[in-house]
Design an enzyme around this catalytic site. Structure first.
Site, PDB file in Angstrom:
ATOM      1  N   GLU B 161       0.816  -1.225   0.000  1.00  0.00           N
ATOM      2  CA  GLU B 161       0.000   0.000   0.000  1.00  0.00           C
ATOM      3  C   GLU B 161       0.849   1.275   0.000  1.00  0.00           C
ATOM      4  OE1 GLU B 161      -0.877  -2.572   1.921  1.00  0.00           O
ATOM      5  OE2 GLU B 161      -2.934  -3.039   1.321  1.00  0.00           O
ATOM      6  N   HIS B 230     -10.373  -3.908  11.132  1.00  0.00           N
ATOM      7  CA  HIS B 230     -10.963  -3.977   9.786  1.00  0.00           C
ATOM      8  C   HIS B 230     -12.327  -3.304   9.704  1.00  0.00           C
ATOM      9  CE1 HIS B 230      -7.757  -6.855   9.307  1.00  0.00           C
ATOM     10  NE2 HIS B 230      -7.982  -6.896   8.017  1.00  0.00           N
TER      11      HIS B 230
END
Lengths: 327, 429
Positions: B161, B230
């Site tokens: 990322e 998450h």
């Protein structure tokens, strides 16, 4: 913004105006300009005209000049905050660069960027990045764009030996290798981290990225290695790493007394890159002392004019505070 | 003797699924282990295998059927030897008629349409992220794009990322129009440096010389049973940063129109989707080139008694709360912010000038949140219009717990909004 003293003449390319055809005298002049410019920046910092950080490139001039000689027009350059030399090598106006460092209206970023944040996309120069290692990912993106367009450009991405340990550098190498991107990573090993000489060139080994360690204080050595690596990248051979060993003469920034460098720390065996080029010119009978003095005077005049401009250019108007946040 | 092929379950919690596609036709011979159909749920797709060899005698549930309960018989397979004659070739699937688009559209399909339309329109647009290509996208937003546009423009990135966000910014420096997908905005924290330091600031730091036309998109916010790392809502985090535009749509039409606008925008746009909205159907937008401006809120429901300001998934809660309030003859006006930066305060102020009361809904954490910003701005700019203090309805000030009951307690509900609205009206709850 005032016209650059290196503004292309009619029929001459920007690079041509700056470095001739890689002419050894123009190379000397370019390196000397960076040296004198940085010395002046150091003075202005000492006088309080330049605030914050100011990272000088003294001792490293051969790297960016050699890579500029090795590259073609339209190849992109991207670097760290230690990038005044990169700007000048790409053809930016010394007045605008220095006026940015003094935070003035005539600065390259209108005074809003500062020493570390200058960009000249029209010269294919993409900054000046203050976050250590950021330009590795950003430069890989420039190379991605070259590959996407298939336009034959190569990105030359400069970072220091300190940045080489950043996680995103490893990630960028992985991406560049995976997609065979046209990029040359130039690690300017000014030995902020001791004991890594030669090792940095191998940082791409796991990704099959070839690397070479070389003397970054000899502009001809840099030019030769750069030419080969750039040609390989342009031909679709993918990324390469060039580790340039170099001696940085000053601390990390002017706010850094460099106490971590012991006085008796051995200096690089290589002589000063500018001295070396000077010896070459004299030895080959390309120039005599009088001629070199004239070049020095000419360079000093350019830098003095830039310093005057940087000191006299007014500060940005207050309304500039809110401009250019969004397009 | 025929055996029944049953609708399988993808997980212990799955109760229903969609039967996406039959790969075999009636009369076709199948071997045990052959894939005969595809099913999907919100979360995943799965292939259905024949348990035994034979001939498909009858298909009981047609292709495209939604909400097929687990264990429903979907086909009958007759135990038969392979017939001598080859089975008739399957009929081609009917092509969608462009002149008569579907009347309803899911948020997922709306986003996919926006991406496909913009990629057709501008060859500089490309999509890059984890599993976006041949894998069809973790949330299936990019399904089918790799087939149409190829691996060059639908780029599968490894799990990097930090670097691929920076790579996107660099490509935008060079004039491309990257759409960077985060599998989840939770993982965007790895990329936060490039979002904040490279994308958001370069225009300013360069004195206007270098703009960054990039979109970072993906699901943000709550998601069922995935725990604290998450299921986080980072709306306020991004909305805090000058130099970014931040969009968080609710409806399918807005998702489509805003994503198209975001891709065309010259500045970096954070496009916050919501996992729990992907599968929701909304009226489909009309017209060939549906664009929604960034920076404009929408009055999702008009009312005179109290203003409810919400965004993304929270708009659904606010609309349900408004229905319940209407049963008690309280007319709530629901404002869907749609864009979080720049914030359309004019629409909020206009509504509060009329109602004198406001509930700000934000599924993120309370401190320094979007609802807090709305509340502060109303205090500064509409103090004299307010007949009651602004009420905030937000997520609880805790990491998201895993246990089902605790998770429920951590998130705002329509009931919370009803209570808050009544409080602003000084009514008993």
């Amino acid at each position: 913004m005032a016209a650059s003293p290196f503004e292309p003449q009619d029929g001459e390319s920007r690079l041509g105006a700056f470095l001739g055809d890689g002419d050894d005298i123009a190379v000397y002049r370019a390196m000397l300009l960076i040296r004198r410019f940085e010395e002046k920046a150091g003075q202005l910092f000492g006088m309080g005209l330049i605030g914050g950080f100011c990272h000088l490139y003294i001792g490293q001039e051969a790297i960016v000049v050699g890579m500029r000689l090795a590259s073609r027009e339209n190849d992109q350059f991207i670097a760290s905050y230690r990038h005044h030399g990169h700007l000048l090598a790409c053809g930016a106006d010394p007045r605008a660069v220095l006026a940015e460092m003094t935070g003035r209206r005539g600065g390259l970023s209108g005074g809003k960027g500062g020493s570390m944040h200058m960009f000249a996309p029209e010269l294919d120069y993409f900054g000046g990045h203050g976050i250590v290692g950021a330009q590795a990912s950003l430069g890989t993106g420039l190379a991605f764009a070259n590959s996407y367009r298939g336009d034959g450009r190569v990105c030359v991405c400069f970072f220091g030996d300190g940045a080489a340990d950043q996680g995103q550098v490893a990630e960028s190498l992985s991406l560049a290798a995976r997609w065979r991107l046209p990029i040359v990573y130039v690690i300017e090993n000014n030995r902020s981290v001791p004991g890594q000489d030669g090792e940095l060139a191998r940082r791409g080994a796991a990704f099959d990225i070839p690397g070479e360690a070389l003397d970054g204080m000899d502009v001809e050595v840099v030019r030769a290695a750069g030419t080969a690596a750039i040609a390989r990248a342009r031909a679709g051979g993918g990324p390469a790493i060039l580790e340039m060993r170099v001696e940085r003469y000053r601390g990390h920034s002017l706010a850094d007394p460099a106490k971590y460098r012991r006085k008796d720390e051995p200096r690089a065996a290589a002589p000063d890159p500018i001295e070396r080029q000077r010896e070459r010119l004299l030895g080959a009978g390309r120039a005599d002392e009088a001629f070199l003095k004239r070049i020095d005077a000419e360079v000093r005049a350019i830098v003095a004019e830039a310093a005057d401009y940087a000191a006299q250019s007014p500060e940005p108007v207050a309304a500039e505070l809110f401009s250019q946040v969004l397009t | 003797m025929a055996t029944r092929l049953l609708m399988p379950a993808l997980s212990p919690e799955m109760k229903f699924g969609k039967l996406t596609r039959w790969l075999k036709r009636e009369g076709e011979h199948v071997q045990a282990g052959d894939i005969v159909a595809e099913i999907e749920t919100e979360k995943a797709t799965m292939e259905v295998e024949a348990a035994e060899s034979g001939v498909i005698e009858r298909i009981l549930v047609p292709e495209g059927a939604e909400k097929v309960a687990v264990n429903t018989p979907i086909a009958l397979i007759a135990a038969m030897e392979r017939p001598a004659a080859p089975a008739a070739p399957p009929e081609p699937a009917p092509a969608e008629d462009e002149d008569f688009p579907p009347l309803r559209l899911s948020v997922r399909d709306a986003l996919r349409e926006a991406l496909a339309e913009e990629m057709r329109r501008d060859p500089l647009v490309f999509v890059l992220g984890e599993e976006v290509g041949e894998s069809q996208g973790a949330a299936r937003v990019t399904q089918g794009l790799a087939q149409e546009f190829g691996a060059k423009r639908v780029v599968e990135a490894p799990i990097t990322e930090h670097a691929f966000a920076g790579l996107g910014v660099g490509a935008a420096f060079a004039g491309l129009k990257p759409v960077i997908e985060f599998m989840s905005f939770n993982f965007a924290l790895q990329a936060m440096d490039h979002i904040v330091n490279s994308a958001a600031k370069t225009l300013y730091m360069s004195g206007g010389a270098l703009n960054v036309p990039i979109v970072f998109r993906g699901p943000n916010g709550a998601r069922a049973r995935v725990g604290a790392q998450h299921a986080q809502d980072f709306s306020a985090l991004f909305a805090h940063i000058p130099g970014l535009k931040v969009v968080a749509p609710y409806s399918a039409a807005d998702a489509k129109g805003l994503l198209k606008t975001a891709i065309r925008d010259p500045d970096p746009v954070i496009f916050l989707e919501h996992e729990m909205l992907y599968g929701q159907d909304f009226p489909a937008p009309r017209g060939k080139d549906h664009l929604v401006p960034i920076g404009a809120a929408n009055i999702a429901r008009a009312g005179r008694d109290v203003t409810i300001v919400a965004f993304s998934h929270g708009v659904g809660l606010a609309l349900k709360a408004a229905d319940r309030l209407a049963e008690e003859e309280i007319e709530a006006e629901v404002i869907d912010l749609r864009t979080l930066r720049p914030l359309d305060m004019a629409t909020v102020l206009g509504s509060v000038a009329k109602t004198g009361r406001c509930v700000a809904v934000d599924e993120g954490w309370p401190q320094g949140g979007v609802a807090s910003e709305i509340s502060a701005r109303l205090m500064e700019e509409a103090f004299d219009d307010l007949d009651a203090p602004v009420a905030r309805v937000t997520g609880q000030d805790v990491p998201m717990p895993y246990a089902a009951n605790l998770e429920k307690l951590a998130l705002p509900t329509e009931a919370d909004i009803v209570v808050a609205a009544k409080k602003t009206l000084y009514l008993k709850t």
